[in-house]
Scaffold this active site. Structure first.
Site, mmCIF file in Angstrom:
data_model
loop_
_atom_site.group_PDB
_atom_site.id
_atom_site.type_symbol
_atom_site.label_atom_id
_atom_site.label_comp_id
_atom_site.label_asym_id
_atom_site.label_seq_id
_atom_site.Cartn_x
_atom_site.Cartn_y
_atom_site.Cartn_z
ATOM 1 N N HIS A 144 -12.738 -3.846 3.619
ATOM 2 C CA HIS A 144 -11.580 -4.255 3.774
ATOM 3 C C HIS A 144 -11.155 -3.872 4.808
ATOM 4 C CE1 HIS A 144 -7.261 -4.198 1.673
ATOM 5 N NE2 HIS A 144 -7.156 -3.931 3.180
ATOM 6 N N GLU A 156 0.907 -1.143 0.189
ATOM 7 C CA GLU A 156 -0.036 -0.119 0.070
ATOM 8 C C GLU A 156 0.846 1.191 -0.069
ATOM 9 O OE1 GLU A 156 -3.196 -0.407 -0.248
ATOM 10 O OE2 GLU A 156 -3.791 -2.164 0.810
ATOM 11 N N HIS A 168 -2.909 1.381 8.726
ATOM 12 C CA HIS A 168 -4.070 1.004 8.131
ATOM 13 C C HIS A 168 -4.441 -0.574 9.032
ATOM 14 C CE1 HIS A 168 -6.522 -1.605 5.541
ATOM 15 N NE2 HIS A 168 -5.671 -2.331 5.187
ATOM 16 N N HIS A 211 -7.148 -4.078 9.625
ATOM 17 C CA HIS A 211 -8.424 -4.991 9.388
ATOM 18 C C HIS A 211 -9.324 -5.003 10.508
ATOM 19 C CE1 HIS A 211 -6.465 -6.943 5.495
ATOM 20 N NE2 HIS A 211 -6.338 -5.538 5.469
#
Ligand code: 13P
Ligand code: ZN
Length: 281
Positions: free
Chosen positions: A228, A133, A156, A158
């Site tokens: 996501h 990413e 980031h 999940h």
């Protein structure tokens, strides 16, 4: 020009031992452990970048440009001669918690902003490569610098509870999801008053998700990626984690209430208004 390999290895070793960076590595280990414990980092899930440019002298920055470099698909002129600590692609947060140095790398952006150098632990003749990413992280980090924002971190993960919400049709809009999240706990409105941005499902690791996320961060400190995960910016890694944690708390309360077969009441408009007025003071 690529420098002498032994010199580079010694310099890399010194870099990972740099006294000033110790608190940063401790924070990385701590947050990686939280992410794993929360169940928000299955396998290699999640990634982060931390702008550490302020920790280095010009002389050290010159040294970084002698490491192997890789072209970027677009230029990031504002990132010229900046350096980031970035999680490695494919690495596990649970391993990061035990040994940060072997699971992340430094990414140094070239003078022109069109390539990056990787400074990583060269164990077994290989080194850790930055997250898949990376282009989203660089686009955001560039925007933070352009705006002279205090945030240095992009995280980031999940976040299961938030991903679950984005699977439910009624919450696939910014308005609906924020009104739900604010209504489930007073501190969500207090600490995330601008709410989350919502990015409809988009393939991860693409320029498209980078651009969509960038535009949402104009008005928010966190962004949901439909089906996501979630991404947050923060002054520190702890800060960014806290934002994800608060949002997850609200989502969890909603899902728990629903699991009883009943509908949660949510905070009333008057209660929300009272919180807004308190936080404006
Ligand atoms: P990386 O291991 O490349 O960081 O990918 C993890 C992830 O969560 C992708 O969205
Ligand atoms: Zn992900």
């Amino acid at each position: 020009m690529i420098g002498n390999i032994d010199d580079l290895l010694n310099f890399t070793k010194d870099l990972f031992q740099k006294k000033e960076l110790k608190p940063v590595f401790l924070q990385v280990a701590g947050v990686a452990q939280y992410l794993w414990n929360r169940g928000w980092a299955e396998r290699n899930a999640g990634n982060f970048s931390i702008n550490l440019t302020g920790f280095f002298h010009e002389r050290e920055l010159d040294r970084f440009s002698t490491y192997p470099f890789f072209p970027l698909s677009k230029e990031y002129p504002e990132l010229s001669r900046t350096i980031f600590l970035v999680s490695g692609t494919g690495t596990r947060m649970r391993d990061m918690a035990d040994n940060p140095a072997e699971n992340l790398c430094f990414v140094y952006i070239s003078d022109s902003g069109s390539a990056f150098h990787i400074i990583g632990d060269n164990h077994d003749g290989d080194y850790v490569k930055p997250t898949s990413e990376l282009i989203t992280h660089l686009a955001i980090q560039q925007q933070l610098l352009q705006k002279k924002s205090p945030e240095k971190v992009v995280l980031h993960a999940h976040v299961t509870e938030l991903i679950a919400l984005t699977q439910l049709a009624p919450f696939k809009s910014e308005e609906a999801v924020n009104s739900l999240l604010w209504g489930m706990h007073p501190e969500t409105l207090l600490f995330v008053p601008d709410g989350v941005g919502f990015v409809p499902y988009t393939l991860a690791g693409t320029e498209h998700i980078a651009m969509e996320t960038l535009s949402k961060l104009e008005n928010h400190k966190a962004v949901l990626w439909e089906k996501h995960g979630c991404l947050a910016i923060g002054n520190t890694l702890h800060d960014a984690f806290d934002t994800l944690d608060i949002l997850a708390k609200s989502a969890k309360i909603y899902l728990l209430c629903k699991s009883t077969g009943m509908e949660p009441e949510g905070l009333t408009p008057a209660q929300l208004q009272e919180i807004r007025q308190t936080s404006d003071k």
